[in-house]
Write an enzyme that holds these catalytic residues in place. Structure first.
Site, PDB file in Angstrom:
ATOM      1  N   GLY A  75      23.806 -17.209   1.245  1.00 43.79           N
ATOM      2  CA  GLY A  75      24.670 -17.665   0.165  1.00 43.79           C
ATOM      3  C   GLY A  75      25.527 -18.851   0.588  1.00 43.79           C
ATOM      4  O   GLY A  75      25.748 -19.784  -0.184  1.00 43.79           O
ATOM      5  N   ASN A 158      35.142 -12.311  -4.634  1.00 44.65           N
ATOM      6  CA  ASN A 158      34.788 -11.333  -3.608  1.00 44.65           C
ATOM      7  C   ASN A 158      35.971 -10.464  -3.178  1.00 44.65           C
ATOM      8  O   ASN A 158      35.783  -9.315  -2.786  1.00 44.65           O
ATOM      9  CB  ASN A 158      34.178 -12.028  -2.390  1.00 44.65           C
ATOM     10  CG  ASN A 158      34.974 -13.232  -1.949  1.00 44.65           C
ATOM     11  OD1 ASN A 158      35.146 -14.177  -2.725  1.00 44.65           O
ATOM     12  ND2 ASN A 158      35.476 -13.209  -0.736  1.00 44.65           N
ATOM     13  N   GLN A 186      28.584 -12.596  -5.454  1.00 46.45           N
ATOM     14  CA  GLN A 186      29.089 -11.226  -5.681  1.00 46.45           C
ATOM     15  C   GLN A 186      28.602 -10.646  -7.000  1.00 46.45           C
ATOM     16  O   GLN A 186      28.662  -9.443  -7.201  1.00 46.45           O
ATOM     17  CB  GLN A 186      30.625 -11.210  -5.641  1.00 46.45           C
ATOM     18  CG  GLN A 186      31.208 -11.377  -4.251  1.00 46.45           C
ATOM     19  CD  GLN A 186      30.887 -10.202  -3.321  1.00 46.45           C
ATOM     20  OE1 GLN A 186      30.585  -9.088  -3.744  1.00 46.45           O
ATOM     21  NE2 GLN A 186      30.920 -10.455  -2.016  1.00 46.45           N
ATOM     22  N   SER A 206      22.786 -14.435  -2.830  1.00 44.36           N
ATOM     23  CA  SER A 206      22.505 -13.993  -1.463  1.00 44.36           C
ATOM     24  C   SER A 206      21.911 -12.592  -1.521  1.00 44.36           C
ATOM     25  O   SER A 206      22.439 -11.724  -2.216  1.00 44.36           O
ATOM     26  CB  SER A 206      23.810 -13.982  -0.668  1.00 44.36           C
ATOM     27  OG  SER A 206      23.573 -13.479   0.622  1.00 44.36           O
ATOM     28  N   HIS A 208      21.668 -10.128   0.723  1.00 42.41           N
ATOM     29  CA  HIS A 208      22.245  -8.958   1.389  1.00 42.41           C
ATOM     30  C   HIS A 208      23.370  -8.298   0.596  1.00 42.41           C
ATOM     31  O   HIS A 208      23.861  -7.239   0.977  1.00 42.41           O
ATOM     32  CB  HIS A 208      22.675  -9.285   2.824  1.00 42.41           C
ATOM     33  CG  HIS A 208      23.934 -10.076   2.967  1.00 42.41           C
ATOM     34  ND1 HIS A 208      25.125  -9.486   3.305  1.00 42.41           N
ATOM     35  CD2 HIS A 208      24.189 -11.400   2.839  1.00 42.41           C
ATOM     36  CE1 HIS A 208      26.065 -10.428   3.393  1.00 42.41           C
ATOM     37  NE2 HIS A 208      25.521 -11.596   3.111  1.00 42.41           N
ATOM     38  N   CYS A 332      41.269 -12.778   6.623  1.00 38.89           N
ATOM     39  CA  CYS A 332      42.227 -12.972   7.706  1.00 38.89           C
ATOM     40  C   CYS A 332      41.534 -12.817   9.050  1.00 38.89           C
ATOM     41  O   CYS A 332      40.750 -11.911   9.265  1.00 38.89           O
ATOM     42  CB  CYS A 332      43.407 -12.020   7.587  1.00 38.89           C
ATOM     43  SG  CYS A 332      43.044 -10.318   7.882  1.00 38.89           S
TER      44      CYS A 332
END
Ligand code: PLP
Length: 396
Positions: A75, A158, A186, A206, A208, A332
Site C-alpha cells: 500500500g 487507520n 483500510q 494493500s 495484508h 508514535c
C-alpha cells in the site's frame, strides 16, 4: 477471568491472518507453477495467465478495466507512486505544482508530500478535519488553485476509522479536471470500491489488510491520467512499474479481495455488532474515556478511544500480558513518543492523545473475545491511573 489459551487478536487494522483459502490458492505458485510471466514457454504463460486472471478479478471489484490495475509491492508503494507519479508527470506537462491532501493521512501519503515539498519544489495544502476526523468537501474545493495538479484524501482513517466523503470530494475534483487519489488501504475489505461511484482516478489497496499476504498492493490508475513511473526497468505493468511480477502474492491479493467482497455484507454486519458491543462496554464501564473518530460514520471493525491520565504504551503492554493484541493507533515511535498526528489534527490535547487505544476487530473475533476485553480493560486502566501523578492530582 482466566487468561485465554489463545491470543485475542484485535489489531486487524495493523494486519490480518492470511485466509486459509488464500494460502491454498497461492501455494502452487511457490512450487511447481514458478514461471516468470515474461517467459514465452508454457511455465511462463501459466504465470502470465494467473496474473491476467488476478487483474481481471481486481478490476471487477473496482468496476474498471484490467489495464487500469497496477500491482505494486504494498500500500505504501501505491501511495508513493500515485503522488510522485502523477505529481511529476503533471508538473512536467506544465499544469502546476500544487497538491491538496488532508491532515490525517497515513505517513505513506503525508511523508511523501513532505518530501515532494522539501526536495522537489511542490506546494502542499493540508485540509483540516473536524473533531470526529471528518473532512468537509467544501474545504477541499476552497483549497483548489489554478496550479493544483492532484488531490489525495484517504477513504477511511487507520487510527480512528472515520470514513471520508470520497464521492463528494471526487465530484468537486472532477468538475475542476483535477486527478483525485484515495488511499483505500483500510477500506479495502469492508467498503464499496467502485471507482466510478467513488469518483476517483487513483486508488491504493494493500492485501495484508484484507486477509491476504504482506508485501503486495494495487494502484488503480484511470485511463488517461498521466503517470511517470517511479521505478524504472523492464516493461512490466504496461511500463508503469518495473519488476518481475510477484505471482504468488498477486494471486493471493486477488483471492483475498474476492473473498472479502463476496462475504462483505455478512462479515460487516457481524463485526459491526461486536464493535458496538465493545464501544458500549468501554464507555459504560470506564470513566474519563472518549470514543475517537466518528460515532457512526466509521469502519465496521474499528473502535478507538482516548483514556485520560494513561500512557497508551503501558496499556498495550498490560493488554499483551493478558493475551490481547491491540494498538495505540498512533504512529508514535518509542524514541520520540509523539502522540498521533491524527488525534492532534482532531483537536485532542497532546496529553490526552497519549492515552489512545485502538481495537480493530476481524473475522475470527467472537462475543467472548469482546467480553474478555471488557472484563480485563477496566482493571488495567484503574491500575495505571493509580500510579499516575496527574490522576492523583486531578482526583484530589
Ligand atoms: N495507508 C493506510 C491508510 C494504512 O493503514 C497503511 C498500513 O497501515 C498503508 C497505507 C500502508 O500499507 P502497507 O503496509 O501495505 O505498505
Amino acid at each position: 477471568m482466566q487468561k485465554p489459551a489463545q491470543t485475542i487478536y484485535m489489531d486487524h487494522a495493523a494486519t490480518t491472518a492470511v485466509d486459509p483459502r488464500v494460502v491454498d490458492a497461492v501455494l502452487p505458485y511457490f512450487s511447481y507453477k514458478y514461471g516468470n510471466a515474461s517467459s514465452i514457454y508454457g511455465l511462463g504463460r501459466e504465470a502470465a495467465k494467473a496474473i491476467d486472471e488476478a487483474r481481471r478479478t481486481v478490476a471487477d471489484i473496482l468496476g474498471c478495466e484490467p489495464g487500469e490495475v497496477i500491482f505494486t509491492s504494498c500500500g505504501s508503494e501505491s501511495d508513493n507512486l500515485a503522488l510522485r507519479g502523477v505529481g511529476w508527470a503533471r508538473r512536467n506537462l506544465g499544469k502546476g505544482n500544487h497538491i491538496i491532501t488532508s491532515s490525517i493521512e497515513h505517513h505513506a501519503v503525508s511523508h511523501t508530500c513532505e518530501q515532494l515539498e522539501k526536495h522537489f519544489g511542490f506546494e502542499i495544502t493540508y485540509v483540516p478535519v473536524d473533531k470526529h476526523g471528518l473532512l468537509d468537501p467544501d474545504d477541499v474545493g476552497r483549497a483548489i488553485k489554478d496550479n493544483t495538479i492532484l488531490i489525495s484524501i484517504m477513504y477511511a482513517n487507520n487510527a480512528v476509522g472515520t470514513i471520508e466523503p470520497i464521492a463528494e470530494i471526487g465530484k468537486i475534483a472532477k468538475e475542476k479536471g483535477i486527478p483525485f487519489h484515495t488511499d483505500a488501504v483500510q477500506a479495502g475489505g469492508t467498503l464499496n470500491l467502485d471507482v466510478d461511484e467513488l469518483n476517483v482516478d487513483l486508488l491504493s489497496l494493500s492485501a495484508h489488510k484484507v486477509y491476504g499476504p504482506k508485501g503486495i498492493g494495487v494502484l488503480y490508475v484511470r485511463k488517461g491520467v498521466s503517470l511517470l513511473p517511479t521505478q524504472t526497468g523492464g516493461a512490466h505493468e504496461r511500463n508503469r512499474r518495473a519488476g518481475t511480477e510477484n505471482v504468488p502474492s498477486i494471486v493471493g491479493l486477488a483471492t483475498a479481495l474476492k473473498i472479502a467482497h463476496e462475504e462483505l455484507e455478512t462479515n460487516n454486519q457481524r463485526i459491526a455488532a461486536l464493535r458496538d458491543r465493545l464501544i458500549k462496554g468501554v464507555l459504560e464501564n470506564i470513566d474519563e474515556v472518549e470514543l475517537t473518530g466518528h460515532p457512526t460514520n466509521r469502519l465496521p471493525n474499528s473502535a478507538s478511544f482516548v483514556f485520560k491520565y494513561i500512557e497508551g504504551e503501558s496499556m498495550l503492554l498490560n493488554l499483551d500480558l493478558a493475551g490481547i493484541c491491540a494498538s495505540s493507533g498512533s504512529a508514535c515511535t518509542s524514541a520520540s513518543m509523539e502522540p498521533s498526528h491524527v488525534l492532534l489534527a482532531m483537536g485532542i490535547p497532546p496529553e490526552v492523545a497519549h492515552g489512545s487505544l485502538r481495537l480493530t476487530l476481524g473475522r475470527e473475533n467472537t462475543e467472548e473475545d469482546v467480553d474478555y476485553v471488557l472484563e480485563i480493560l477496566p482493571g488495567i486502566v484503574q491500575k495505571l491511573r493509580a500510579m499516575s501523578p496527574l490522576y492523583k492530582a486531578a482526583a484530589s
